[in-house]
Design a protein around this motif. Structure first.
Motif, PDB file in Angstrom:
ATOM      1  N   ARG A 417      47.572  -1.508  29.099  1.00 42.88           N
ATOM      2  CA  ARG A 417      46.888  -2.800  29.216  1.00 42.88           C
ATOM      3  C   ARG A 417      46.090  -3.124  27.975  1.00 42.88           C
ATOM      4  O   ARG A 417      46.045  -4.285  27.566  1.00 42.88           O
ATOM      5  CB  ARG A 417      45.957  -2.735  30.443  1.00 42.88           C
ATOM      6  CG  ARG A 417      45.291  -4.047  30.736  1.00 42.88           C
ATOM      7  CD  ARG A 417      46.332  -5.117  30.970  1.00 42.88           C
ATOM      8  NE  ARG A 417      45.744  -6.472  31.062  1.00 42.88           N
ATOM      9  CZ  ARG A 417      46.411  -7.578  30.952  1.00 42.88           C
ATOM     10  NH1 ARG A 417      47.724  -7.519  30.695  1.00 42.88           N
ATOM     11  NH2 ARG A 417      45.808  -8.732  31.084  1.00 42.88           N
ATOM     12  N   LEU A 418      45.463  -2.110  27.372  1.00 42.62           N
ATOM     13  CA  LEU A 418      44.720  -2.362  26.145  1.00 42.62           C
ATOM     14  C   LEU A 418      45.653  -2.825  25.038  1.00 42.62           C
ATOM     15  O   LEU A 418      45.310  -3.742  24.265  1.00 42.62           O
ATOM     16  CB  LEU A 418      43.968  -1.088  25.713  1.00 42.62           C
ATOM     17  CG  LEU A 418      42.704  -0.740  26.497  1.00 42.62           C
ATOM     18  CD1 LEU A 418      42.183   0.639  26.095  1.00 42.62           C
ATOM     19  CD2 LEU A 418      41.636  -1.803  26.300  1.00 42.62           C
ATOM     20  N   VAL A 419      46.827  -2.190  24.961  1.00 45.44           N
ATOM     21  CA  VAL A 419      47.801  -2.614  23.938  1.00 45.44           C
ATOM     22  C   VAL A 419      48.229  -4.054  24.215  1.00 45.44           C
ATOM     23  O   VAL A 419      48.297  -4.909  23.319  1.00 45.44           O
ATOM     24  CB  VAL A 419      49.005  -1.672  23.894  1.00 45.44           C
ATOM     25  CG1 VAL A 419      50.096  -2.210  22.988  1.00 45.44           C
ATOM     26  CG2 VAL A 419      48.576  -0.285  23.418  1.00 45.44           C
ATOM     27  N   GLN A 420      48.504  -4.338  25.515  1.00 44.32           N
ATOM     28  CA  GLN A 420      48.880  -5.711  25.862  1.00 44.32           C
ATOM     29  C   GLN A 420      47.733  -6.701  25.553  1.00 44.32           C
ATOM     30  O   GLN A 420      47.945  -7.800  25.062  1.00 44.32           O
ATOM     31  CB  GLN A 420      49.244  -5.783  27.336  1.00 44.32           C
ATOM     32  CG  GLN A 420      50.545  -5.079  27.687  1.00 44.32           C
ATOM     33  CD  GLN A 420      50.843  -5.143  29.166  1.00 44.32           C
ATOM     34  OE1 GLN A 420      50.011  -5.578  29.989  1.00 44.32           O
ATOM     35  NE2 GLN A 420      52.036  -4.651  29.530  1.00 44.32           N
ATOM     36  N   GLU A 421      46.516  -6.249  25.839  1.00 43.72           N
ATOM     37  CA  GLU A 421      45.365  -7.122  25.587  1.00 43.72           C
ATOM     38  C   GLU A 421      45.233  -7.421  24.103  1.00 43.72           C
ATOM     39  O   GLU A 421      44.965  -8.566  23.715  1.00 43.72           O
ATOM     40  CB  GLU A 421      44.105  -6.456  26.118  1.00 43.72           C
ATOM     41  CG  GLU A 421      42.868  -7.336  25.967  1.00 43.72           C
ATOM     42  CD  GLU A 421      41.610  -6.650  26.476  1.00 43.72           C
ATOM     43  OE1 GLU A 421      40.544  -7.317  26.449  1.00 43.72           O
ATOM     44  OE2 GLU A 421      41.701  -5.490  26.895  1.00 43.72           O
ATOM     45  N   VAL A 422      45.419  -6.370  23.248  1.00 42.00           N
ATOM     46  CA  VAL A 422      45.320  -6.585  21.805  1.00 42.00           C
ATOM     47  C   VAL A 422      46.395  -7.547  21.332  1.00 42.00           C
ATOM     48  O   VAL A 422      46.145  -8.474  20.538  1.00 42.00           O
ATOM     49  CB  VAL A 422      45.377  -5.254  21.053  1.00 42.00           C
ATOM     50  CG1 VAL A 422      45.535  -5.481  19.554  1.00 42.00           C
ATOM     51  CG2 VAL A 422      44.134  -4.447  21.316  1.00 42.00           C
ATOM     52  N   ASN A 426      45.706 -11.136  19.728  1.00 41.11           N
ATOM     53  CA  ASN A 426      46.234 -11.487  18.404  1.00 41.11           C
ATOM     54  C   ASN A 426      47.072 -12.768  18.453  1.00 41.11           C
ATOM     55  O   ASN A 426      46.978 -13.645  17.573  1.00 41.11           O
ATOM     56  CB  ASN A 426      47.071 -10.333  17.850  1.00 41.11           C
ATOM     57  CG  ASN A 426      46.193  -9.164  17.385  1.00 41.11           C
ATOM     58  OD1 ASN A 426      45.052  -9.381  16.946  1.00 41.11           O
ATOM     59  ND2 ASN A 426      46.691  -7.950  17.485  1.00 41.11           N
ATOM     60  N   GLU A 427      47.907 -12.845  19.504  1.00 38.49           N
ATOM     61  CA  GLU A 427      48.698 -14.080  19.665  1.00 38.49           C
ATOM     62  C   GLU A 427      47.797 -15.285  19.864  1.00 38.49           C
ATOM     63  O   GLU A 427      47.990 -16.353  19.274  1.00 38.49           O
ATOM     64  CB  GLU A 427      49.657 -13.916  20.849  1.00 38.49           C
ATOM     65  CG  GLU A 427      50.591 -15.087  21.054  1.00 38.49           C
ATOM     66  CD  GLU A 427      51.583 -15.224  19.924  1.00 38.49           C
ATOM     67  OE1 GLU A 427      52.064 -16.385  19.680  1.00 38.49           O
ATOM     68  OE2 GLU A 427      51.859 -14.258  19.220  1.00 38.49           O
ATOM     69  N   THR A 428      46.803 -15.079  20.666  1.00 31.71           N
ATOM     70  CA  THR A 428      45.853 -16.182  20.897  1.00 31.71           C
ATOM     71  C   THR A 428      45.128 -16.543  19.629  1.00 31.71           C
ATOM     72  O   THR A 428      44.923 -17.748  19.310  1.00 31.71           O
ATOM     73  CB  THR A 428      44.857 -15.795  21.991  1.00 31.71           C
ATOM     74  OG1 THR A 428      45.564 -15.476  23.197  1.00 31.71           O
ATOM     75  CG2 THR A 428      43.863 -16.892  22.253  1.00 31.71           C
TER      76      THR A 428
END
Length: 493
Positions: A417-422, A426-428
């Protein structure tokens, strides 16, 4: 000066010379018996009773004939006394004496008869002379009266024509003044139109266009120049006609002055009589011929002067009518073009004002949009900062979890989840930075649009100031055409 009733002293009325002492021959005495004494100058001298004939004072000098008589030489002296035997001295016979008396009687009767006949002829001649002189003087007086009447007639004609010429000249002089004022007043509209063109050259940017106002101004300048040329030509014609009128008037005045002087002289001559005081002898005046005209040329001269004046008046009246028409035509033409230029200015000012109003509306909207874009940029920037903080947290967590020992380095759900959050952050952030760049670009475009609108607004304000304040201010405050129309109406009234 001899008075009537007294005998005149004739040249031939002198005492006779004394008769010669020697008697003339008998044949000579018989030949001169019926001779009447006369004088060759008696027919040319004025006659009065008892002037031509006067008893001669004879002083016979019958001195005794002597040898010293100067008439004949001494050898040819005829003896005057003959001696008779009886001592009787007889010169003539009794018959000779009677015959001599009868001869003297007849001679006296003949002389008296001739004298009576001469007196009758002289009385008749005197009467004829008086009648002839009276008739001749009456004819001269009548001719002088007719001449005075003719002069009075032509004087009245000259006075009538002179009054008409003076009125016409004054009217044409008034027209000349109106033309000069109208020509001077066209300078104002010409300068106004020229200044309007120069002022409109100060427009800026896109407003420096060849619009209908400029076309109408150029047309107005062209029309004013044409009107000025026509008015100047008409003024030159009026000046020339005024000179012709003045010349005709001078001829009339000169002729009238001559007529007045001639009328005064002929009236004085008409009133002269034999009992007038101002009459004198002017010897040889009848032989002086100082005349320069005859009745036909005299009347023709005045008639030609009147005809010349009438022709000049007719030409002047026609010129005044054409000048009046020219003034009205030029004033109307200038007024119509003046109105067209004003209408073009009004239309252009309205159009510029509408464009200014729209520019102001768009500028207000642009400013509002710039404000909103700036607000959005600030929101995006704050969002980016927030996301960066969140990214820092996620990355810090991932970094800390890399320090787990050995088998604790588990790819668990938190790690995933942290990887997905990063990745999501970044995309945002990429999206937010892209939106920020787009917003900033849009803000720059809005700012440029705002500058364009503001510059255009300045241009429109400048154009409105030039057209509305400077140009229309001059055209409304300068009463040029109104003055011209006022002069025309004043001339019509």
């Amino acid at each position: 000066m001899e008075l009537y009733g007294y005998p005149l002293k004739a040249k031939f009325n002198q005492p006779r010379p004394p008769p010669p002492k020697v008697l003339p021959a008998a044949s000579t005495v018989a030949a001169n018996k019926n001779h009447i004494p006369s004088h060759p100058e008696s027919f040319s001298m004025p006659w009065m009773p008892n002037s031509y004939y006067k008893a001669a004072a004879l002083n016979p000098t019958l001195a005794p004939l002597t040898e010293n008589f100067p008439g004949l030489p001494p050898t040819k002296i005829v003896p005057f006394i003959s001696e008779r035997p009886n001592g009787v001295f007889t010169r003539h016979t009794l018959d000779d004496w009677h015959r001599s008396n009868m001869t003297n009687y007849k001679e006296s009767e003949t002389t008296r008869h001739n004298a009576e006949r001469l007196r009758a002829d002289l009385n008749r001649a005197i009467k004829d002379v008086y009648q002839q002189a009276k008739r001749t003087q009456g004819e001269s007086t009548r001719n002088l009266g007719e001449r005075v009447n003719d002069i009075e007639y032509w004087k009245s004609e000259l006075c009538i024509e002179l009054d008409a010429m003076i009125r016409e000249t004054n009217s044409l002089a008034d027209m000349q003044k109106r033309l000069e004022r109208a020509l001077a007043d066209t300078e104002g509209p010409f300068q106004v139109a020229h200044k309007c063109l120069l002022n409109r050259e100060k427009r800026m940017g896109i407003d420096l266009v060849n619009d209908d106002v400029e076309k109408q101004l150029l047309t107005e300048i062209k029309i004013i120049r044409s009107c000025r040329e026509r008015l100047q030509q008409c003024l030159d014609t009026v000046n020339a006609q005024l000179m012709c009128n003045k010349e005709a008037r001078q001829e009339l005045e000169k002729d009238l002055a001559d007529k007045q002087l001639g009328h005064h002289i002929d009236s004085k001559c008409y009133q002269l009589k034999n009992t007038s005081r101002d009459i004198h002898f002017f010897k040889g005046v009848e032989r002086i011929d100082a005349t320069v005209s005859v009745p036909e040329t005299w009347a023709r001269f005045t008639d030609n002067n009147i005809f010349r004046s009438q022709s000049a008046r007719a030409t002047s009246a026609k010129l005044r009518a054409s000048t009046e028409s020219l003034l009205m035509g030029t004033a109307d033409e200038m007024w119509r073009q003046f109105s067209k230029v004003n209408d073009a200015f009004t239309s252009r000012i309205t159009e510029t004002a509408n464009a200014k109003s729209k520019i102001q509306t768009h500028l207000a909207k642009t400013r509002q949009e710039i404000f909103q874009i700036e607000t959005k940029i600030q929101v995006i920037q704050k969002t980016i900062k927030d996301k960066e903080a969140q990214l820092k947290v996620a990355q810090t967590r991932l970094d800390e979890r890399t320090r787990r020992p050995n088998v604790e380095l588990c790819r668990d759900a938190a790690q995933i989840r942290l990887v997905q959050e990063v990745n999501e952050i970044n995309e945002t952030l990429r999206n937010l930075h892209q939106c920020l760049r787009a917003s900033e670009d849009m803000l720059q475009m809005l700012v440029r649009s705002k500058g364009v609108l503001e510059q255009d607004l300045v241009v429109k304000n400048n154009s409105l100031f030039i057209d509305q304040e400077r140009c229309m201010g001059m055209r409304k405050s300068y009463p040029s055409t109104v003055q011209i129309l006022g002069y025309v109406s004043a001339g019509l009234t």
